[in-house]
Design an enzyme around this catalytic site. Structure first.
Site, PDB file in Angstrom:
ATOM      1  N   HIS A  18      -1.174   2.770  -3.483  1.00  0.00           N
ATOM      2  CA  HIS A  18      -0.209   3.325  -4.382  1.00  0.00           C
ATOM      3  C   HIS A  18       0.778   1.888  -4.223  1.00  0.00           C
ATOM      4  O   HIS A  18       0.860   1.712  -2.986  1.00  0.00           O
ATOM      5  CB  HIS A  18       0.885   4.372  -4.656  1.00  0.00           C
ATOM      6  CG  HIS A  18       1.511   4.147  -4.628  1.00  0.00           C
ATOM      7  ND1 HIS A  18       1.213   4.309  -6.879  1.00  0.00           N
ATOM      8  CD2 HIS A  18       3.192   4.466  -5.427  1.00  0.00           C
ATOM      9  CE1 HIS A  18       2.640   5.031  -7.367  1.00  0.00           C
ATOM     10  NE2 HIS A  18       3.562   4.802  -6.814  1.00  0.00           N
TER      11      HIS A  18
ATOM     12  N   GLY B 153       4.140   6.578  -9.599  1.00  0.00           N
ATOM     13  CA  GLY B 153       4.247   6.704 -11.386  1.00  0.00           C
ATOM     14  C   GLY B 153       3.838   5.068 -10.939  1.00  0.00           C
ATOM     15  O   GLY B 153       3.379   4.475 -10.436  1.00  0.00           O
TER      16      GLY B 153
ATOM     17  N   LEU C 162       0.306  14.291  -8.402  1.00  0.00           N
ATOM     18  CA  LEU C 162       0.742  12.313  -8.367  1.00  0.00           C
ATOM     19  C   LEU C 162       1.209  11.533  -7.395  1.00  0.00           C
ATOM     20  O   LEU C 162       2.258  12.230  -7.556  1.00  0.00           O
ATOM     21  CB  LEU C 162       0.867  11.870  -9.779  1.00  0.00           C
ATOM     22  CG  LEU C 162       1.524  10.357 -10.181  1.00  0.00           C
ATOM     23  CD1 LEU C 162      -0.897  10.111 -10.001  1.00  0.00           C
ATOM     24  CD2 LEU C 162       1.313  10.057 -11.152  1.00  0.00           C
ATOM     25  N   ASP C 163       0.702  10.932  -6.905  1.00  0.00           N
ATOM     26  CA  ASP C 163       1.022   9.939  -5.661  1.00  0.00           C
ATOM     27  C   ASP C 163       1.977  10.768  -4.644  1.00  0.00           C
ATOM     28  O   ASP C 163       2.728  10.478  -3.721  1.00  0.00           O
ATOM     29  CB  ASP C 163       1.972   9.209  -5.811  1.00  0.00           C
ATOM     30  CG  ASP C 163       1.602   7.894  -6.533  1.00  0.00           C
ATOM     31  OD1 ASP C 163       0.666   7.818  -7.070  1.00  0.00           O
ATOM     32  OD2 ASP C 163       1.800   7.634  -8.326  1.00  0.00           O
ATOM     33  N   ALA C 164       1.131  12.156  -3.936  1.00  0.00           N
ATOM     34  CA  ALA C 164       1.988  12.955  -3.375  1.00  0.00           C
ATOM     35  C   ALA C 164       1.315  13.751  -2.304  1.00  0.00           C
ATOM     36  O   ALA C 164       1.818  14.080  -1.049  1.00  0.00           O
ATOM     37  CB  ALA C 164       2.077  14.202  -3.665  1.00  0.00           C
TER      38      ALA C 164
END
EC number: 3.5.1.10
Lengths: 283, 283, 283, 283
Positions: D192, D201, D227-229
Site C-alpha cells: 500500500h 484506500g 481494506l488495508d488493515a
C-alpha cells in the site's frame, strides 16, 4: 510535461545578479516555474538554476541563449540553457551485476526517466538479453587483462557514436583511464558501493564488514582521474548489524546503490547539478 | 522494572550450547524474559544474552553465577551475569561542548537511564553549573599543553575513586594515553563526530565539508590505543547539503552525536554489547 | 552571527515579483545572504524568504520596512521583516515529561537556539528545579478536572506578560481551548508523539503498538482548534519492531520528539515557516 | 546456499520450550545456523525460528517433521518446517504500474530472490512484454466494472493452477473479494502506497499532499477482508517537502514501495514472518 528552458548560471557573487536575471526574464514575459539560488561563502561563488515555461516566451531556445548571454556578459560567469524539448541520450556501462541497469531500464520504460538509452556496453554478456528485451542495443567489449587500452578505445568509440549527455557506470568494474576521465568530465557518473570517503577502491563491503560498521552506504559521483575521489552527487546509507555477512551487505547495499545512482542520473539529466571545484551544488 | 539477571556468554560454536544453557535454566525454573543468539561464521564464535526474571529462581545472583559457571565449564567460554538490582555507576568526561552531557543528565533525571552519575570531570569549567544543578559533583582538571601526564593521572584517580561500570567521553577533546586505554578496556565509550572510518582525528566536520559529503555521521565506539579505531558500538547519519556551512554541520551533527552516544551507553549498561576482536555484537 | 534582516513575502504568483524585490535590494546595495523561492501550483501562491546583511544597507529595519512595503504594495501580498538584532522570546508549556524541555534548555544554554526563554509554565512541578537551574522562572498552574477554564486564563495571562514570539507545547498534556488557539495562531507549536495523521489524540504509542506498525513518528505542528490537525511543520520517524513494548516505544519516540520539536522551533524563530491554508512552506 | 531446514514454532509461553527444542536438535546432531526467539508479553505467546543445516542431520525433512512434531506435541503450539531444497513459487498480480514488478523480476533474474515466478496476471497488458522477456507467462484478465466476480474467478483459477507459496499484489489496483482473502490467508502480500494506518484506500499520495505531511510511506501487509488493515510486514518512509507535487510524491514513493514489497516477499519466502492476531513477528 510542458516544455521548459532550464537556465543554470554561476558567477562570482556580487550585488545585482538576481535582479539582472529576474528583470531580463520578467521583461521577456517569462514564467519562472522553479528557481533556486545558492551562494557559497567559502568560494564566494553564486549559483542559480531556473526553469522557465517555454511557451511563456515569444522566442525559442537559441534566441534565449543569445539574449541571456548578452544580459549576463558583464557578470563574468558560466551558464547553460537546456531545452527539455530536445531529447537527451545516455550510454550505460555494465559488467555482470544487473541491479542498477534493471533499475534504470525500468524507470525509462515507465517514463519516469525521460531519456533515450542509446546503448549498453558490457565487458560481459550477462546483461545482453534484458537490454535487448528493452529494444536497446547491447555491445560486448572484451577486457583482456593485458590489453585494456584497446578495450577502452572500443568503448570510447561506441560512446562517441551516441554523443550522450550522460555516461553511466552502473557497477562497471573497470577503472577508467585518465584520458577518458578527462574527455568525459562532468558527464560520467559512477556508483561506488560505499559511503565515500570510507572504503575507496576494491571490495568495499569486505572492508566495511571487517571494520564492523553499523551502516553501509552508496555514493554517486562524477568520475575523475583520481579513483573514487570525484565530486559527490548523492549518498545514502542502510543499517546493518552483526548478523549481516558480506553477502548480506552486498544484497542490502544494492537497494541503495540503484536508488542513489538513479537519483543522481535524474538530477544530472535535469541539469540540477552544478559542479564547482570538487563539490556539487544540487539545485 | 522487575529485577533480572542478565547472562552474557560467548564460546567456540559447537553442538549443544543452547540445549545446555536452556536445560540448566529450565531445571532451575528460570523464566527467560528475553534471549538472543548469534554465531559469527567468520570466527566460529557463539554469543548469547539472556534475561532471566530474578524472582523465578529460588536462589540469588552469586549462587546463579556458581551454578552457571559449572554448567558451562566444559564449553570453553567467557561469561558474565549482571544483576539489575545492583546499582551501576558512570563517570562522564567533558570539555566545553555540553550537548552530550545535557542529554545524558536529562535521561538520568527522567529515569530513562537507570544509573548513578558518580562524577563529571571537565578540562574546562563551562559545564560545572549544569552538572551541579543535577546534584552531581563536577571536577575541574586543568590540561596544560606541556603536562597532560599529570592531568591524566588526576583524571584516573578520580575515575578509580568511583569504580564505574562505564567511563563516557562525552565530547572530551583529549586523547587518552595508552595506559588508560588499557586499564579502561571495554568500559570507556567515546563519541566521534563522524561516520567512522571516514574522517578520523581532528575537525571531522571540516573534513566532511571539504569533501562535499551529503550525509554526516556520528560513531560511538570503545576506546582503544589506536585513535578512533576501537570496536564500533553504534552509528547514525543525518543529511546535509551544499547550503550547510561547517557551523551548520556542527549543529546538525550534535543531534545525532548525543542520541548515538546515549544509545551506546544504554546498551553498555544493559550488557547488550559483546566485544569480539575489534567488532561488537549488540544483542 | 552578523545582524540580518529576514524578509518573508507571499502573494499571488505573477510575472516580475522576483525582479521587483531583487531590483529594490540591489538598488539599496543590499547583500543577499540567503534566498529561497517557491510557487505552489495548486494555490497559485508565491513565497519567498530572503536574508539581507544588515550592514550592507545604509538604513535601518524600520526604514527597510517602509521602503519594502511601498515596493511590493501593488503585488497584493503579505510580508514581514525580522531584524535578528532584536532579541526573541519564547514561553514553554510543560507537564511531567521533561525530555523536550531539557533539550530546548540545553540548546539555549549552548547558544544554539538564540532566544530568551521568558518562562516555563507547568501543570505539575516536576520540571521546576531544572528550569530554575537555568535561571528561568517556573510557574505552576494547577489544572483541576472541573475548572480548566480558570487554569487556562492564568496560563494566558502569564504568556501575555512575556509577549512571546513562540509558545511551545513541550509535551504539555492539556488541550488548548479554541479561544487560545485563535489568539496564538501561528505562534503556538505543539509536538505530537505520532506520525500524523496516524494516531490522533491520546496515547498514540498505545495505538501504534496495537496496530503493529514498524516505524513510530513525531510531528511538530502549529496548534489550531481542531485537535492535532494544524499545519505540519516537521516530522520524523524511528524504527521499532515486534520486540518493542509500549514503554520501549515511548523511550525511542522521545528521541525524535525532542529533535523534531527543536527543529521546528528553530525554523519558527528564524521565520523560515510560511503558513498557507493548512500547509507550511519551510524556506 | 547450502540446504537448510527452517523451523518456525509458536506456543503459549512456558518454562522449558527452548530446552526441549534445543535438546532435540542437539541429540540429532543438528547444526543451528541461525536462531531467533521472541515472547510477546501482551499475548503470552512464544515464537521461534531456527535454521538447521540439512546435512548435519542423518535424516530428511519428512522424518524431521515427524520427530519434531512428537517432540513439541505437549507444548500446544503451531509449527512449520520449510526445506530450502524445495523450490518455491510465486504469482504476481499487476495493473499498469511496473516499478514493483520490474524490481521483483530483476531480483529473481539476479538470483537474489530464490523463487520461481509461475505467472504474472494483469488487468491491463502494459506489463506483458517485460514479463515475457523474462520467460514468464503473462495472463491478461479483463476487469469489467460490472462483472468483477467473473474476473476474480479467472484470477483465482490461474493462481490455483500454480499452487504458489506467495501471491504478490504488486500495485494491483483491484480490491480482493472476501472469499479470496480468506482462501489466500497468510499468502497474499500487498503493497500500500502510504504509511498505514494513515491514508487508507484510494489515492493516498493525494491525501498525503493535501495534509501537508513531511514524509511519505509505503506499507507491505498481508491481505485481509478489511481494506488495508491486515498485519503489517514492513514499512518505510521517504522525505518530501513543500516543493513536491503529487506526481513528485508518486515518483519518490515508488522507490520505497518496491523496496518494501521485495523485502516483505523475501522474508515471507524465508518463513521469517510469524503472524499472531493482527500483528507480525519478523525473526
Amino acid at each position: 510535461m510542458a516544455r521548459r528552458y532550464v537556465i543554470t548560471f554561476g558567477c562570482p557573487d556580487q550585488i545585482g545578479i538576481v535582479a539582472t536575471i529576474a528583470s531580463f526574464l520578467a521583461d521577456a514575459g517569462g514564467t519562472i516555474v522553479e528557481a533556486s539560488y545558492h551562494t557559497d561563502p567559502d568560494t564566494g561563488w553564486f549559483f542559480t538554476r531556473q526553469e522557465v515555461a517555454a511557451d511563456s516566451l515569444s522566442f525559442h531556445a537559441d534566441e534565449l541563449r543569445a539574449r541571456f548571454g548578452e544580459t549576463v556578459a558583464s557578470l563574468g560567469g558560466e551558464w547553460q540553457i537546456l531545452d527539455t524539448g530536445e531529447r537527451r541520450r545516455v550510454v550505460i556501462l555494465v559488467s555482470k551485476e544487473g541491479h542498477c541497469l534493471y533499475d534504470i531500464l525500468g524507470r525509462v520504460a515507465a517514463g519516469e526517466l525521460d531519456v533515450d538509452v542509446s546503448a549498453v556496453i558490457g565487458n560481459h554478456t550477462d546483461l545482453a538479453t534484458i537490454t535487448e528485451a528493452h529494444g536497446i542495443p547491447f555491445h560486448h567489449v572484451v577486457f583482456p587483462r593485458d590489453d585494456k587500452e584497446t578495450a577502452f578505445a572500443k568503448v570510447s568509440e561506441l560512446v562517441d557514436a551516441a554523443d550522450p549527455h550522460a555516461i553511466v557506470l552502473a557497477r562497471f568494474m573497470q577503472i577508467l583511464p585518465a584520458d577518458l576521465c578527462a574527455r568525459w568530465t562532468g558527464r560520467a557518473l559512477n556508483i561506488h558501493h560505499s559511503f565515500l570517503p570510507s572504503f575507496v577502491g576494491a571490495k568495499p563491503y569486505h572492508q566495511a564488514h571487517r571494520r564492523g560498521v553499523k551502516l553501509i552506504g552508496a555514493t554517486c559521483h562524477y568520475v575523475t582521474a583520481e579513483l573514487d575521489a570525484g565530486p559527490i552527487v548523492e549518498q545514502d546509507v542502510i543499517r546493518v548489524d552483526h548478523g549481516d555477512s558480506v553477502p548480506d551487505m552486498v544484497r542490502k547495499g544494492r537497494d541503495i546503490e540503484k536508488v542513489v545512482l538513479s537519483r543522481g542520473l535524474r538530477w544530472h539529466l535535469e541539469n540540477r547539478i552544478l559542479v564547482h571545484g570538487n563539490k556539487t551544488v544540487v539545485l
